[in-house]
Design an enzyme around this catalytic site. Structure first.
Site, PDB file in Angstrom:
ATOM      1  N   HIS A  69      -2.885   2.453  -5.904  1.00 31.86           N
ATOM      2  CA  HIS A  69      -3.693   1.257  -5.673  1.00 31.86           C
ATOM      3  C   HIS A  69      -3.872   0.438  -6.955  1.00 31.86           C
ATOM      4  CE1 HIS A  69      -5.531  -0.291  -2.061  1.00 31.86           C
ATOM      5  NE2 HIS A  69      -6.489  -0.821  -2.776  1.00 31.86           N
TER       6      HIS A  69
ATOM      7  N   LYS B 283      -1.772  -2.226   8.097  1.00 35.27           N
ATOM      8  CA  LYS B 283      -2.855  -1.678   8.923  1.00 35.27           C
ATOM      9  C   LYS B 283      -2.804  -2.284  10.321  1.00 35.27           C
ATOM     10  CE  LYS B 283      -6.044  -0.738   5.089  1.00 35.27           C
ATOM     11  NZ  LYS B 283      -7.378  -1.030   4.505  1.00 35.27           N
TER      12      LYS B 283
ATOM     13  N   ARG C  87       0.835  -1.196   0.000  1.00 33.24           N
ATOM     14  CA  ARG C  87       0.000   0.000   0.000  1.00 33.24           C
ATOM     15  C   ARG C  87       0.881   1.261   0.000  1.00 33.24           C
ATOM     16  NH1 ARG C  87      -2.089  -3.449   4.087  1.00 33.24           N
ATOM     17  NH2 ARG C  87      -4.185  -4.258   3.625  1.00 33.24           N
TER      18      ARG C  87
ATOM     19  N   TYR D 296     -10.086 -10.065  -6.531  1.00 32.47           N
ATOM     20  CA  TYR D 296      -9.119 -10.194  -7.619  1.00 32.47           C
ATOM     21  C   TYR D 296      -9.349 -11.463  -8.432  1.00 32.47           C
ATOM     22  CZ  TYR D 296      -6.829  -6.477  -5.056  1.00 32.47           C
ATOM     23  OH  TYR D 296      -6.567  -5.297  -4.416  1.00 32.47           O
TER      24      TYR D 296
ATOM     25  N   ARG E 127      -1.214  -1.990  -6.962  1.00 32.82           N
ATOM     26  CA  ARG E 127      -1.521  -3.070  -6.011  1.00 32.82           C
ATOM     27  C   ARG E 127      -2.483  -4.060  -6.675  1.00 32.82           C
ATOM     28  NH1 ARG E 127      -1.568  -4.407  -0.470  1.00 32.82           N
ATOM     29  NH2 ARG E 127      -3.581  -4.913   0.449  1.00 32.82           N
TER      30      ARG E 127
ATOM     31  N   HIS F   7      -4.013  -8.849   3.726  1.00 33.96           N
ATOM     32  CA  HIS F   7      -5.448  -8.831   3.999  1.00 33.96           C
ATOM     33  C   HIS F   7      -5.755  -9.637   5.254  1.00 33.96           C
ATOM     34  CE1 HIS F   7      -6.562  -7.921  -0.468  1.00 33.96           C
ATOM     35  NE2 HIS F   7      -6.381  -6.827   0.230  1.00 33.96           N
TER      36      HIS F   7
END
Length: 293
Positions: free
Chosen positions: A239, A170, A146, A274, A242, A265
């Site tokens: 993004h 994150k 990211r 995806y 990504r 994730h």
């Protein structure tokens, strides 16, 4: 009027934003007008599921998008829940209501041949900034990290021995991403140039000319300028790179759980989008290549 009472409830008790308040108010008054024009004898407290389904049909016949219809249904759901809470209704007419299905947008991504054209640009390594920008774009593409993760990378996060990069994602979750010898060679080359030209060292890998850490919009601008070379792209942002990483991995047979871990994730559901993108790409290939397609 009940709708006005409900809007005041959103404003003063729920502290909803003005935008949400206006949106819900508009949707509820639209439903009220529908009742008044088609079923003038029906009070809003007497609404049942069949009436709501009729409204859905009328909205769809007016060519309203499924997403917009579902937003209006969310307003109705919240409103009737409020009426139940204050004792104005005894049953919830939204209980068995199912909104129209919305199609998920396919994520924009760069195919490998287009990406190679960008990364093979002979002007990409002309000076510190050009080299830095080139390395950032390639690192986005080969790791899928990211924007915030790239901004936070420090020299100590690169392990040239184990050929990995430690990324802080994150909620400060850390993960290791394998990196190729070629990528590591480019990073080492960039760090050497940076150390020669930049006096103030902050510890971060990617810095401005004054040695300070880059900021998010600067990264976005650099990537956007680079991706503008691809005229077919509908979106240009970090993004997109990504998305390109994930789609490329899955199209080339990578296990979805492995891609999930590489992307950082927390759930497989976030990665499964995806697979849809990949399937759409496979359909294009099939339609183009199969003689009976």
């Amino acid at each position: 009027m009940l709708i006005e009472k409900y809007i005041k409830y959103l404003r003063y008790e729920k502290n909803y934003s003005l935008h949400t308040e206006i949106s819900y108010s508009k949707d509820l008054y639209q439903f009220s007008e529908f009742l008044l024009s088609h079923f003038p004898d029906v009070d809003i407290k007497s609404v049942d599921g069949d009436l709501i389904r009729m409204w859905i049909v009328s909205l769809m016949e007016d060519k309203m998008s499924p997403r917009s219809v579902n937003r209006k249904l969310s307003a109705l759901k919240s409103f009737f829940k409020y009426l139940l809470r204050i004792g104005e209704m005894s049953t919830n007419p939204m209980k068995k209501i199912v909104g129209p299905k919305t199609s998920k947008p396919i994520s924009a991504f760069v195919n490998n041949s287009d990406m190679e054209k960008i990364l093979d640009d002979p002007m990409a390594e002309d000076g510190f900034e050009a080299l830095r920008n080139h390395i950032m774009i390639e690192l986005f593409y080969v790791t899928g990290i990211r924007r915030a993760e790239l901004l936070g990378l420090k020299d100590i996060d690169i392990d040239f021995g184990s050929k990995t990069i430690q990324v802080t994602g994150k909620r400060n979750k850390q993960r290791l991403i394998p990196v190729s010898d070629d990528m590591l060679l480019l990073i080492r080359q960039y760090i050497n140039v940076r150390n020669e030209e930049i006096e103030n060292q902050s510890g971060y890998i990617f810095v401005k000319k004054d040695g300070e850490k880059l900021y998010p919009m600067m990264i976005h601008r650099i990537v956007t300028e680079s991706l503008k070379q691809i005229s077919t792209l509908s979106k240009t942002s970090p993004h997109v790179l990504r998305h390109s990483f994930a789609t490329g991995m899955l199209n080339n047979g990578a296990d979805i759980n492995a891609v999930k871990e590489l992307l950082g994730h927390s759930s497989l559901a976030a990665t499964e989008v995806y697979t849809h993108t990949s399937f759409e790409e496979l359909k294009k290939i099939y339609n183009k290549a199969h003689p009976r397609a």
